[in-house]
Motif scaffolding. Structure first.
Motif, PDB file in Angstrom:
ATOM      1  N   VAL A  97       0.842  -1.207   0.000  1.00 48.40           N
ATOM      2  CA  VAL A  97       0.000   0.000   0.000  1.00 48.40           C
ATOM      3  C   VAL A  97       0.877   1.257   0.000  1.00 48.40           C
ATOM      4  O   VAL A  97       0.586   2.228  -0.707  1.00 48.40           O
ATOM      5  N   LYS A  98       1.970   1.219   0.746  1.00 52.24           N
ATOM      6  CA  LYS A  98       2.881   2.367   0.764  1.00 52.24           C
ATOM      7  C   LYS A  98       3.524   2.586  -0.607  1.00 52.24           C
ATOM      8  O   LYS A  98       3.714   3.731  -1.040  1.00 52.24           O
ATOM      9  N   ARG A  99       3.860   1.506  -1.310  1.00 51.86           N
ATOM     10  CA  ARG A  99       4.411   1.645  -2.669  1.00 51.86           C
ATOM     11  C   ARG A  99       3.375   2.263  -3.611  1.00 51.86           C
ATOM     12  O   ARG A  99       3.694   3.116  -4.446  1.00 51.86           O
ATOM     13  N   TRP A 100       2.138   1.820  -3.481  1.00 52.31           N
ATOM     14  CA  TRP A 100       1.042   2.344  -4.297  1.00 52.31           C
ATOM     15  C   TRP A 100       0.871   3.837  -4.021  1.00 52.31           C
ATOM     16  O   TRP A 100       0.808   4.656  -4.944  1.00 52.31           O
ATOM     17  N   GLU A 101       0.833   4.193  -2.744  1.00 51.78           N
ATOM     18  CA  GLU A 101       0.683   5.601  -2.369  1.00 51.78           C
ATOM     19  C   GLU A 101       1.859   6.444  -2.854  1.00 51.78           C
ATOM     20  O   GLU A 101       1.669   7.581  -3.317  1.00 51.78           O
ATOM     21  N   ALA A 102       3.057   5.905  -2.787  1.00 47.77           N
ATOM     22  CA  ALA A 102       4.246   6.650  -3.242  1.00 47.77           C
ATOM     23  C   ALA A 102       4.172   6.931  -4.741  1.00 47.77           C
ATOM     24  O   ALA A 102       4.527   8.030  -5.193  1.00 47.77           O
ATOM     25  N   ALA A 103       3.701   5.957  -5.521  1.00 52.65           N
ATOM     26  CA  ALA A 103       3.574   6.166  -6.971  1.00 52.65           C
ATOM     27  C   ALA A 103       2.556   7.263  -7.272  1.00 52.65           C
ATOM     28  O   ALA A 103       2.771   8.107  -8.153  1.00 52.65           O
ATOM     29  N   LEU A 104       1.451   7.264  -6.538  1.00 52.25           N
ATOM     30  CA  LEU A 104       0.446   8.307  -6.722  1.00 52.25           C
ATOM     31  C   LEU A 104       0.990   9.664  -6.278  1.00 52.25           C
ATOM     32  O   LEU A 104       0.778  10.685  -6.951  1.00 52.25           O
ATOM     33  N   ALA A 105       1.699   9.684  -5.149  1.00 47.00           N
ATOM     34  CA  ALA A 105       2.276  10.939  -4.646  1.00 47.00           C
ATOM     35  C   ALA A 105       3.270  11.527  -5.646  1.00 47.00           C
ATOM     36  O   ALA A 105       3.332  12.745  -5.825  1.00 47.00           O
ATOM     37  N   ASP A 106       4.041  10.666  -6.308  1.00 46.13           N
ATOM     38  CA  ASP A 106       4.977  11.149  -7.332  1.00 46.13           C
ATOM     39  C   ASP A 106       4.227  11.885  -8.445  1.00 46.13           C
ATOM     40  O   ASP A 106       4.667  12.951  -8.906  1.00 46.13           O
ATOM     41  N   GLU A 149      -0.679  12.761   1.800  1.00 48.29           N
ATOM     42  CA  GLU A 149      -2.008  12.605   2.408  1.00 48.29           C
ATOM     43  C   GLU A 149      -3.068  12.348   1.342  1.00 48.29           C
ATOM     44  O   GLU A 149      -3.923  11.470   1.505  1.00 48.29           O
ATOM     45  N   VAL A 150      -3.024  13.090   0.253  1.00 47.51           N
ATOM     46  CA  VAL A 150      -4.004  12.898  -0.825  1.00 47.51           C
ATOM     47  C   VAL A 150      -3.848  11.501  -1.430  1.00 47.51           C
ATOM     48  O   VAL A 150      -4.846  10.819  -1.694  1.00 47.51           O
ATOM     49  N   ALA A 151      -2.618  11.057  -1.629  1.00 47.57           N
ATOM     50  CA  ALA A 151      -2.386   9.708  -2.169  1.00 47.57           C
ATOM     51  C   ALA A 151      -2.985   8.649  -1.248  1.00 47.57           C
ATOM     52  O   ALA A 151      -3.615   7.685  -1.711  1.00 47.57           O
ATOM     53  N   THR A 152      -2.808   8.829   0.059  1.00 43.64           N
ATOM     54  CA  THR A 152      -3.363   7.884   1.025  1.00 43.64           C
ATOM     55  C   THR A 152      -4.888   7.863   0.950  1.00 43.64           C
ATOM     56  O   THR A 152      -5.507   6.793   0.932  1.00 43.64           O
ATOM     57  N   ILE A 153      -5.489   9.038   0.864  1.00 48.20           N
ATOM     58  CA  ILE A 153      -6.950   9.122   0.778  1.00 48.20           C
ATOM     59  C   ILE A 153      -7.449   8.477  -0.514  1.00 48.20           C
ATOM     60  O   ILE A 153      -8.481   7.783  -0.513  1.00 48.20           O
ATOM     61  N   LEU A 154      -6.724   8.665  -1.608  1.00 44.19           N
ATOM     62  CA  LEU A 154      -7.115   8.032  -2.875  1.00 44.19           C
ATOM     63  C   LEU A 154      -7.159   6.510  -2.741  1.00 44.19           C
ATOM     64  O   LEU A 154      -8.125   5.873  -3.176  1.00 44.19           O
ATOM     65  N   VAL A 155      -6.124   5.937  -2.140  1.00 45.22           N
ATOM     66  CA  VAL A 155      -6.084   4.475  -1.978  1.00 45.22           C
ATOM     67  C   VAL A 155      -7.203   4.018  -1.044  1.00 45.22           C
ATOM     68  O   VAL A 155      -7.912   3.040  -1.332  1.00 45.22           O
ATOM     69  N   GLU A 156      -7.370   4.710   0.063  1.00 50.39           N
ATOM     70  CA  GLU A 156      -8.426   4.335   1.014  1.00 50.39           C
ATOM     71  C   GLU A 156      -9.808   4.408   0.355  1.00 50.39           C
ATOM     72  O   GLU A 156     -10.626   3.491   0.510  1.00 50.39           O
ATOM     73  N   ALA A 157     -10.060   5.483  -0.370  1.00 56.50           N
ATOM     74  CA  ALA A 157     -11.363   5.647  -1.019  1.00 56.50           C
ATOM     75  C   ALA A 157     -11.575   4.591  -2.102  1.00 56.50           C
ATOM     76  O   ALA A 157     -12.677   4.045  -2.238  1.00 56.50           O
ATOM     77  N   TYR A 158     -10.513   4.301  -2.864  1.00 55.71           N
ATOM     78  CA  TYR A 158     -10.677   3.306  -3.926  1.00 55.71           C
ATOM     79  C   TYR A 158     -10.913   1.914  -3.352  1.00 55.71           C
ATOM     80  O   TYR A 158     -11.788   1.183  -3.833  1.00 55.71           O
ATOM     81  N   GLU A 159     -10.161   1.550  -2.332  1.00 50.20           N
ATOM     82  CA  GLU A 159     -10.363   0.224  -1.723  1.00 50.20           C
ATOM     83  C   GLU A 159     -11.781   0.110  -1.159  1.00 50.20           C
ATOM     84  O   GLU A 159     -12.404  -0.947  -1.249  1.00 50.20           O
TER      85      GLU A 159
END
Length: 196
Positions: free
Chosen positions: A130-139, A158-168
């Protein structure tokens, strides 16, 4: 003297065996179900994996690597504006779920729910993915800030984290309803709200 593990069989475990867990659930299938799907004797499972939990760690990693192989380039496509890349990436994920009529959910989310309290190794691996996914989005979000498409004051992590949480959450709802409505809402409502 036992035979050394066969790389081709190991690959089948990480693809066909993974699909079996994805379809039946980790707790819904036993080692026998996995080996039957792979086409090997039940006892041979332990030539490749120390335990069913160790298998879970490896299949969730293989699952994420397969997503990166199929769709990771969408997030790195320099000729496309970064926010468009993010939108296309999530659309590609939703298209994957649509191929199974939204009945399976995300293996990352499924195993999180089933194993995060029961297998520390699996929980840690999923957390790292999940952290790798968030890092790619943050980039991508950082790139969008640099080209003026995303508010420079926003916290991209923070926005990347929210994107992953919302999508899941959308994928879980889609699995519950066996419909793509929640994933479409994510794309049409959540993404535009977050990517401003």
């Amino acid at each position: 003297m036992p035979r050394p593990p066969n790389p081709e069989v190991r690959t089948r475990f990480l693809t066909i065996g993974r699909d079996t867990v994805h379809e039946m659930g980790f707790n819904g299938c036993g080692v026998g179900d996995i080996t039957a799907a792979v086409g090997v004797p039940k006892g041979s499972f332990y030539n490749y994996f120390d335990s069913k939990e160790a298998f879970a760690v490896e299949i969730v990693e293989a699952y994420w690597l397969s997503i990166e192989a199929r769709h990771g380039s969408l997030l790195r496509e320099a000729s496309v504006r970064p926010l468009v890349r993010i939108t296309r990436f999530f659309h590609a994920l939703s298209s994957d779920h649509a191929q199974k009529d939204f009945t399976l959910g995300c293996l990352i989310g499924n195993l999180s729910l089933e194993l995060s309290h029961a297998s520390e190794d699996t929980r840690q691996r999923i957390s790292a993915i999940v952290k790798r996914w968030e890092a790619a989005l943050a980039d991508c979000l950082r790139e969008a800030q640099q080209c003026g498409d995303f508010d420079a004051d926003r916290n991209v992590a923070e926005v990347a984290t929210i994107l992953v949480e919302a999508y899941e959450g959308a994928v879980m709802r889609s699995k519950l309803e066996q419909s793509g409505k929640a994933c479409r809402r994510f794309e049409k409502v959540v993404l535009p709200l977050l990517l401003v």
